[in-house]
Design a protein around this motif. Structure first.
Motif, short mmCIF file in Angstrom:
data_model
loop_
_atom_site.label_atom_id
_atom_site.label_comp_id
_atom_site.label_asym_id
_atom_site.label_seq_id
_atom_site.Cartn_x
_atom_site.Cartn_y
_atom_site.Cartn_z
N PRO A 1 57.24 27.07 -18.90
CA PRO A 1 56.41 27.07 -17.69
C PRO A 1 56.48 25.72 -16.99
N ALA A 2 56.46 25.75 -15.68
CA ALA A 2 56.55 24.53 -14.89
C ALA A 2 55.19 23.90 -14.70
N GLN A 3 54.15 24.50 -15.24
CA GLN A 3 52.80 24.01 -14.98
C GLN A 3 51.90 24.38 -16.13
N ARG A 4 50.94 23.54 -16.40
CA ARG A 4 49.92 23.84 -17.39
C ARG A 4 48.57 23.61 -16.74
N VAL A 5 47.55 24.33 -17.20
CA VAL A 5 46.21 24.18 -16.64
C VAL A 5 45.22 23.98 -17.77
N GLY A 6 44.26 23.07 -17.59
CA GLY A 6 43.23 22.84 -18.59
C GLY A 6 41.86 22.73 -17.94
N ILE A 7 40.84 23.01 -18.75
CA ILE A 7 39.46 22.96 -18.26
C ILE A 7 38.66 21.97 -19.10
N GLY A 8 37.72 21.31 -18.47
CA GLY A 8 36.85 20.38 -19.19
C GLY A 8 35.41 20.52 -18.71
N TYR A 9 34.49 20.24 -19.61
CA TYR A 9 33.06 20.29 -19.27
C TYR A 9 32.37 19.13 -19.97
N ASP A 10 31.38 18.56 -19.31
CA ASP A 10 30.59 17.53 -19.97
C ASP A 10 29.18 17.50 -19.38
N SER A 11 28.25 17.01 -20.15
CA SER A 11 26.89 16.84 -19.65
C SER A 11 26.29 15.59 -20.29
N HIS A 12 25.43 14.94 -19.55
CA HIS A 12 24.73 13.77 -20.08
C HIS A 12 23.29 13.77 -19.60
N ARG A 13 22.43 13.29 -20.48
CA ARG A 13 21.01 13.18 -20.18
C ARG A 13 20.76 11.94 -19.33
N PHE A 14 19.76 12.04 -18.44
CA PHE A 14 19.33 10.89 -17.65
C PHE A 14 18.41 9.99 -18.47
N ALA B 1 44.97 20.89 -21.09
CA ALA B 1 46.14 21.45 -20.42
C ALA B 1 47.40 21.25 -21.25
N ALA B 2 47.45 20.15 -21.99
CA ALA B 2 48.62 19.87 -22.82
C ALA B 2 48.40 20.33 -24.26
N ALA B 3 47.27 21.00 -24.53
CA ALA B 3 46.89 21.39 -25.90
C ALA B 3 47.01 20.18 -26.82
N ALA B 4 46.47 19.05 -26.35
CA ALA B 4 46.63 17.77 -27.05
C ALA B 4 45.31 17.25 -27.58
N GLY B 5 44.43 18.15 -28.00
CA GLY B 5 43.18 17.72 -28.60
C GLY B 5 42.07 17.60 -27.58
N ASP B 6 41.06 16.80 -27.89
CA ASP B 6 39.94 16.63 -26.98
C ASP B 6 39.40 15.21 -27.08
N ILE B 7 38.47 14.90 -26.19
CA ILE B 7 37.98 13.53 -26.07
C ILE B 7 37.22 13.10 -27.32
#
Ligand SMILES: [Zn+2]
Length: 188
Positions: free
Chosen positions: A27-40, A79-85
């Motif tokens: 494939p010429a392209q990869r797509v990834g999704i991310g979500y985060d939340s933080h308290r004030f 997107a790169a299936a390279a783990g997470d933060i």
């Protein structure tokens, strides 16, 4: 499109995909999704999208709490299936305390580059009752583009409120969603 339409398209383009003995095309392209939340937490300013945003609240986190940078980092790694933060920067490591999240984002870009991918474009939605994103949108886009090594036109940042509903509506914190597409390094 109907099932019949799909079959017609498949027949029409069959010569392009049915090469005997070949693997499915890379494939010429990869797509990834991310979500985060933080308290004030009381007292600003807020670090968001690589910018210092004037605010009467800040984001609680082991790092600087930049939810945009964190969601983008996960989208790119995903997107790169390279783990997470969380795996790259554990919150038990004292070295990550107060870490500049833009540097985390740059590290993710470096990791996917080693796998042969470069960021093509990203799109971010911040869901927050405050602060307003609009006045800081272009500064965030510029800061993120520099970290991602893409033109500013390849970075979208959007803000939404949660219409007063739930924990976001009560301004207990904010959430961020991000999508990233990657292209092979050689295609840029
Ligand atoms: Zn975070």
């Amino acid at each position: 499109m109907t099932g019949t339409g799909n079959r017609e398209r498949g027949t029409e383009h069959s010569a392009a995909v049915s090469v005997p003995g070949s693997q499915f095309p890379v494939p010429a392209q990869r797509v990834g999704i991310g979500y985060d939340s933080h308290r004030f937490a009381p007292g600003g300013p807020m670090i968001l999208g690589g910018c210092t945003v004037p605010s009467d609240v800040s984001l609680v986190g082991h790092s600087d709490g930049d939810a945009i940078a964190h969601a983008l980092t996960d989208a790119i790694l995903g997107a790169a299936a390279a783990g997470d933060i969380g795996e790259m920067f554990t919150d038990t490591d004292p070295a990550n305390r107060g870490r500049d999240s833009i540097q985390m984002l740059r590290a993710a870009v470096q990791r996917i580059r080693e796998l042969g991918w470069a960021v093509h474009n990203v799109d971010v939605t911040v869901i927050a009752e405050r602060p307003k994103i609009g006045p800081h949108r272009d500064a965030m886009r510029a800061a993120l583009a520099a970290a991602l090594d893409v033109p500013v036109q390849a970075v979208s940042v959007k803000g939404k409120t949660n219409e007063g509903m739930g924990w976001i509506g009560r301004a207990e914190g904010l959430a961020c969603m991000a999508v990233a597409s990657l292209a092979p390094v050689t295609a840029r």
